[in-house]
Design a protein around this motif. Structure first.
Motif, PDB file in Angstrom:
ATOM      1  N   ASN A 156       0.819  -1.221   0.000  1.00  0.00           N
ATOM      2  CA  ASN A 156       0.000   0.000   0.000  1.00  0.00           C
ATOM      3  C   ASN A 156       0.851   1.268   0.000  1.00  0.00           C
ATOM      4  OD1 ASN A 156      -2.256   1.650   0.081  1.00  0.00           O
ATOM      5  ND2 ASN A 156      -2.548   1.425   2.287  1.00  0.00           N
ATOM      6  N   CYS A 157       1.731   1.344  -0.996  1.00  0.00           N
ATOM      7  CA  CYS A 157       2.612   2.513  -1.114  1.00  0.00           C
ATOM      8  C   CYS A 157       1.864   3.657  -1.795  1.00  0.00           C
ATOM      9  CB  CYS A 157       3.841   2.167  -1.940  1.00  0.00           C
ATOM     10  SG  CYS A 157       4.808   0.830  -1.234  1.00  0.00           S
ATOM     11  N   LEU A 158       2.551   4.777  -1.871  1.00  0.00           N
ATOM     12  CA  LEU A 158       2.035   5.927  -2.610  1.00  0.00           C
ATOM     13  C   LEU A 158       2.970   6.117  -3.800  1.00  0.00           C
ATOM     14  CD1 LEU A 158       0.011   8.281  -2.656  1.00  0.00           C
ATOM     15  CD2 LEU A 158       1.516   9.526  -1.098  1.00  0.00           C
ATOM     16  N   LEU A 159       2.441   5.885  -5.028  1.00  0.00           N
ATOM     17  CA  LEU A 159       3.285   5.947  -6.216  1.00  0.00           C
ATOM     18  C   LEU A 159       3.177   7.308  -6.900  1.00  0.00           C
ATOM     19  CD1 LEU A 159       2.570   2.524  -8.010  1.00  0.00           C
ATOM     20  CD2 LEU A 159       4.181   3.020  -6.161  1.00  0.00           C
ATOM     21  N   GLY A 160       4.282   7.750  -7.499  1.00  0.00           N
ATOM     22  CA  GLY A 160       4.255   9.023  -8.221  1.00  0.00           C
ATOM     23  C   GLY A 160       5.297   9.035  -9.320  1.00  0.00           C
ATOM     24  N   MET A 161       5.159   9.995 -10.220  1.00  0.00           N
ATOM     25  CA  MET A 161       4.117  10.991 -10.310  1.00  0.00           C
ATOM     26  C   MET A 161       3.233  10.675 -11.501  1.00  0.00           C
ATOM     27  SD  MET A 161       4.864  13.119  -7.996  1.00  0.00           S
ATOM     28  CE  MET A 161       6.122  13.923  -7.092  1.00  0.00           C
ATOM     29  N   ALA A 173      -0.973   0.729 -13.120  1.00  0.00           N
ATOM     30  CA  ALA A 173       0.055   0.124 -12.263  1.00  0.00           C
ATOM     31  C   ALA A 173      -0.353   0.195 -10.793  1.00  0.00           C
ATOM     32  CB  ALA A 173       1.386   0.829 -12.478  1.00  0.00           C
ATOM     33  N   ALA A 174      -0.814   1.357 -10.358  1.00  0.00           N
ATOM     34  CA  ALA A 174      -1.216   1.513  -8.958  1.00  0.00           C
ATOM     35  C   ALA A 174      -2.389   0.594  -8.633  1.00  0.00           C
ATOM     36  CB  ALA A 174      -1.590   2.966  -8.683  1.00  0.00           C
ATOM     37  N   GLN A 175      -3.318   0.522  -9.577  1.00  0.00           N
ATOM     38  CA  GLN A 175      -4.493  -0.337  -9.396  1.00  0.00           C
ATOM     39  C   GLN A 175      -4.066  -1.796  -9.214  1.00  0.00           C
ATOM     40  OE1 GLN A 175      -7.674   0.341  -8.599  1.00  0.00           O
ATOM     41  NE2 GLN A 175      -8.554   0.910 -10.557  1.00  0.00           N
ATOM     42  N   SER A 176      -3.156  -2.265 -10.080  1.00  0.00           N
ATOM     43  CA  SER A 176      -2.805  -3.686 -10.057  1.00  0.00           C
ATOM     44  C   SER A 176      -1.954  -4.037  -8.832  1.00  0.00           C
ATOM     45  CB  SER A 176      -2.078  -4.076 -11.347  1.00  0.00           C
ATOM     46  OG  SER A 176      -0.745  -3.643 -11.290  1.00  0.00           O
ATOM     47  N   GLY A 177      -1.170  -3.063  -8.336  1.00  0.00           N
ATOM     48  CA  GLY A 177      -0.343  -3.369  -7.167  1.00  0.00           C
ATOM     49  C   GLY A 177      -1.003  -2.996  -5.849  1.00  0.00           C
ATOM     50  N   GLY A 178      -2.227  -2.435  -5.914  1.00  0.00           N
ATOM     51  CA  GLY A 178      -2.941  -2.055  -4.695  1.00  0.00           C
ATOM     52  C   GLY A 178      -2.348  -0.835  -4.010  1.00  0.00           C
ATOM     53  N   HIS A 179      -1.814   0.101  -4.789  1.00  0.00           N
ATOM     54  CA  HIS A 179      -1.207   1.302  -4.216  1.00  0.00           C
ATOM     55  C   HIS A 179      -2.081   2.534  -4.449  1.00  0.00           C
ATOM     56  CE1 HIS A 179       2.366  -1.143  -3.803  1.00  0.00           C
ATOM     57  NE2 HIS A 179       2.365  -1.394  -5.098  1.00  0.00           N
ATOM     58  N   SER A 180      -1.735   3.621  -3.749  1.00  0.00           N
ATOM     59  CA  SER A 180      -2.364   4.911  -4.025  1.00  0.00           C
ATOM     60  C   SER A 180      -1.454   5.694  -4.965  1.00  0.00           C
ATOM     61  CB  SER A 180      -2.583   5.684  -2.729  1.00  0.00           C
ATOM     62  OG  SER A 180      -3.423   4.933  -1.881  1.00  0.00           O
ATOM     63  N   ARG A 208      -8.165   7.498  -3.181  1.00  0.00           N
ATOM     64  CA  ARG A 208      -6.821   6.915  -3.171  1.00  0.00           C
ATOM     65  C   ARG A 208      -5.824   7.799  -3.911  1.00  0.00           C
ATOM     66  NH1 ARG A 208      -7.353   1.191  -5.380  1.00  0.00           N
ATOM     67  NH2 ARG A 208      -5.104   1.243  -5.107  1.00  0.00           N
ATOM     68  N   LEU A 209      -6.178   9.071  -4.020  1.00  0.00           N
ATOM     69  CA  LEU A 209      -5.297  10.018  -4.714  1.00  0.00           C
ATOM     70  C   LEU A 209      -4.722  11.025  -3.736  1.00  0.00           C
ATOM     71  CD1 LEU A 209      -7.330  10.964  -7.910  1.00  0.00           C
ATOM     72  CD2 LEU A 209      -5.082   9.883  -7.854  1.00  0.00           C
ATOM     73  N   GLN A 245      -8.717  15.663  -2.109  1.00  0.00           N
ATOM     74  CA  GLN A 245      -7.648  14.730  -1.786  1.00  0.00           C
ATOM     75  C   GLN A 245      -6.579  15.411  -0.926  1.00  0.00           C
ATOM     76  OE1 GLN A 245      -9.051  15.197  -4.754  1.00  0.00           O
ATOM     77  NE2 GLN A 245     -10.061  13.237  -5.034  1.00  0.00           N
ATOM     78  N   PRO A 246      -5.859  14.624  -0.123  1.00  0.00           N
ATOM     79  CA  PRO A 246      -4.744  15.203   0.637  1.00  0.00           C
ATOM     80  C   PRO A 246      -3.688  15.761  -0.324  1.00  0.00           C
ATOM     81  CG  PRO A 246      -5.243  12.959   1.392  1.00  0.00           C
ATOM     82  CD  PRO A 246      -6.041  13.186   0.153  1.00  0.00           C
ATOM     83  N   ILE A 247      -2.836  16.627   0.208  1.00  0.00           N
ATOM     84  CA  ILE A 247      -1.850  17.343  -0.618  1.00  0.00           C
ATOM     85  C   ILE A 247      -0.428  17.032  -0.146  1.00  0.00           C
ATOM     86  CG2 ILE A 247      -0.967  19.671  -1.126  1.00  0.00           C
ATOM     87  CD1 ILE A 247      -3.959  20.549  -1.095  1.00  0.00           C
TER      88      ILE A 247
END
Lengths: 317, 262
Positions: A156-161, A173-180, A208-209, A245-247
């Protein structure tokens, strides 16, 4: 005298970064951000349930460009992302912001297999929840993000950008790995909203953004960015779900490249000791963005991290 | 803006037939379709031809309540039907409507209070709909006074300045717009304003065009709510765009979609 209390219809989404054993990951804790239903620190008016979180940067290659004042704080660990991450943990970071700088096409041009392996290594070395950020080249980041996401699956990482150019790949990618996901736009509140719509149109949860409205360094667009964060927050509190969403802000990155933090004392004696300048610059910038409403502050200097954490504690007391 | 869907009304043939044959599906589909299209509440009217308005209102509301909890505007002139409707529709419903004469207000506002309902009040009296804004505002002020007297929160009061069909009463539209503007000055917080929009286009050739043009003009004058047809996509698009231009929503290229994602 009667207090004039503002009652907002909207609320910032609460986002959890990281997954412990109970939720399918290996982190020792999770970090919650967002969840506010009023402006920052107005505890008399509403809820600000989660204080701003501090992420410390770790790179997958040595940052040769950093000024010595900053490099000296870390010393030899700058060669080794696993040791670097461990050090940040002891320095009090809430989150690790892992940057895949080695993937830069003009630099080391590391492959997706290589960066995915370092991601796994760093995840094993530290138990803190993680942000994973590409190298900044849209094309290259699109080509590595799927493997990176899979390497960190379940954490459950936070991926960017995610940007206007690459959001489709990043969202998948985020969807398939379960990340935000961090959605980044170039200092434009209308584009900011549009990118969030495009990403959620792909079926990605608007909760999740995280918004990166771009970060202006102090003296380099700080005020402009501050007002965009403020306007984003006001739109969210007025009920705009695509702005709720959070910033995140990247304070360290925008501090240590300024001339104020790099110019030698012989060149600018009137600016005072170089060693203190960068620290003051990063501290002031971070404090400003915290007031604006940033939920995650990405930072570099250990002494500043300590100071900012104290500052936050005082604000929420 | 607050949209009350107008489609569940016995004056429409499909609805009167559904009532006659007790066809729940037609009513429930109409309810869901209007809510999906952006309606915040549903108007319910058994129609002028109903022989058993009390039973029909009961059947309509219980049928709708099987599929949604959204507010219902109980639309009737009969006191017993109104009370029955409000009691079935539950708190947060809307009394549609009372006129501005004292004897009506004295009965209907306490009734709305009893059932925790909002109130739509028309700026007309026994002598009819006044032609100018001043007389409409005088009635509106009396309505506000009654609401205060009975302790109805002013935010729960909707003043309907009554738009008449443009083909028979062309001078009314400007008066209605002026009334909407000045309603905001009656008190602070001001009452909300509402229109039964479709009335403006009765028997005109291009009804949707007249409806959406007037809705945009009324929004610019400060209108808060409308009873209208949410299934008219161009009407809804015009409303969303007008709100955008009034600065009520932050612009982005997909602002129509963004509004509908709310």
């Amino acid at each position: 005298m009667e207090q004039a209390i503002e009652k907002w219809p909207g609320k910032i989404y609460e986002l959890i970064i990281g997954a412990t054993k109970e939720t399918g990951g290996t982190r020792s804790k999770v970090v919650k951000i967002g969840g506010s239903n009023t402006l920052p620190f107005l505890f008399f008016e509403g809820e600000n349930p989660n204080p701003p979180a501090i992420a410390m940067e770790v790179w997958d290659i040595e940052p040769t460009d950093w000024p010595d004042v900053l490099k000296n704080e870390y010393g030899s660990v700058l060669n080794d992302p696993t040791q670097w991450a461990k050090k940040c943990e002891t320095l009090g970071a809430d989150l690790i912001c892992f940057r895949l700088k080695s993937a830069e096409p003009d630099g080391k041009n590391a492959s997706s297999t290589e960066v995915a392996k370092t991601v796994k290594d760093v995840l094993s070395a530290t138990s803190l929840p993680m942000l994973i950020i590409g190298c900044g080249n849209n094309e290259k980041d699109s080509s590595i993000i799927m493997d990176v996401s899979q390497a960190a699956k379940g954490e459950n990482c936070l991926l960017g950008m995610a940007t206007k150019e690459n959001y489709k790949t990043f969202t998948a990618a985020a969807q398939s790995g379960g990340h935000s996901l961090i959605a980044e736009t170039p200092l434009d509140i209308n584009l900011e909203k549009q990118l969030n719509i495009l990403i959620t149109d792909m079926g990605f949860g608007s909760d999740r953004l995280v918004i990166h409205p771009s970060t202006g360094g102090l003296g380099y667009g700080f005020e402009y960015c501050y007002t965009i964060i403020e306007r984003t927050r006001l739109a969210a509190l007025s009920g705009d779900k695509m702005m709720s969403q959070p910033i995140i802000t990247f304070v360290g990155q925008e501090t240590w490249k300024t001339k104020e933090c790099r110019a030698d004392e012989s060149e600018k004696p009137e600016w005072g000791p170089l060693k203190q300048r960068g620290i003051l610059w990063e501290l002031t910038t971070a404090a400003g963005y915290i007031q604006a409403g940033a939920d995650v502050i990405v930072m570099n200097h250990p002494a500043v991290v300590k100071e900012v954490k104290n500052y936050i504690q005082k604000l929420i007391k | 803006m607050f949209i009350i869907g107008e489609k569940i009304n016995g004056m429409f043939k499909n609805v009167s037939e559904a009532i006659a044959t007790k066809n729940k599906l037609i009513i429930q589909e109409l309810a869901k379709k209007q809510l999906d299209a952006g309606a915040d509440a549903l108007d319910v009217n058994v129609g002028p031809a109903s022989a058993e308005p009390l039973a029909d209102m009961e059947w309509l509301i219980t049928t709708i309540r099987e599929v949604t909890d959204k507010p219902i505007a109980v639309d009737t002139t009969k006191l017993a039907v109104m009370e029955k409707g409000l009691s079935l529709a539950g708190p947060g419903s809307i009394l549609n409507s009372t006129s501005g004469q004292k004897e009506k207000l004295d009965i209907l506002i306490p009734l709305a209070k009893k059932y925790n309902a909002k109130v739509i009040a028309l700026t007309m009296t026994k002598s009819g709909v006044p032609a100018n804004a001043e007389a409409r505002l005088e009635i509106a002020a009396n309505i506000v006074a009654s609401a205060m007297e009975y302790g109805l929160e002013i935010e729960n009061l909707f003043i309907d300045a009554i738009i008449l069909p443009v083909n028979v009463a062309q001078d009314h539209a400007p008066a209605v717009l002026e009334t909407i503007k000045q309603c905001k000055l009656i008190c602070d917080p001001p009452p909300k304003t509402i229109l039964g929009l479709s009335n403006v286009s009765q028997k005109t050739v291009d009804r949707p065009l007249v409806d959406r043009t007037f809705l945009v003009m009324a929004l610019a004058s400060g209108l808060d709510a409308a009873i209208c047809n949410p299934l008219d996509k161009e009407l809804m698009d015009s409303m969303i765009t007008a709100e955008l231009l009034l600065g009520k929503q932050l612009y982005c290229d997909s602002y129509l979609e963004a509004y509908r994602k709310k």
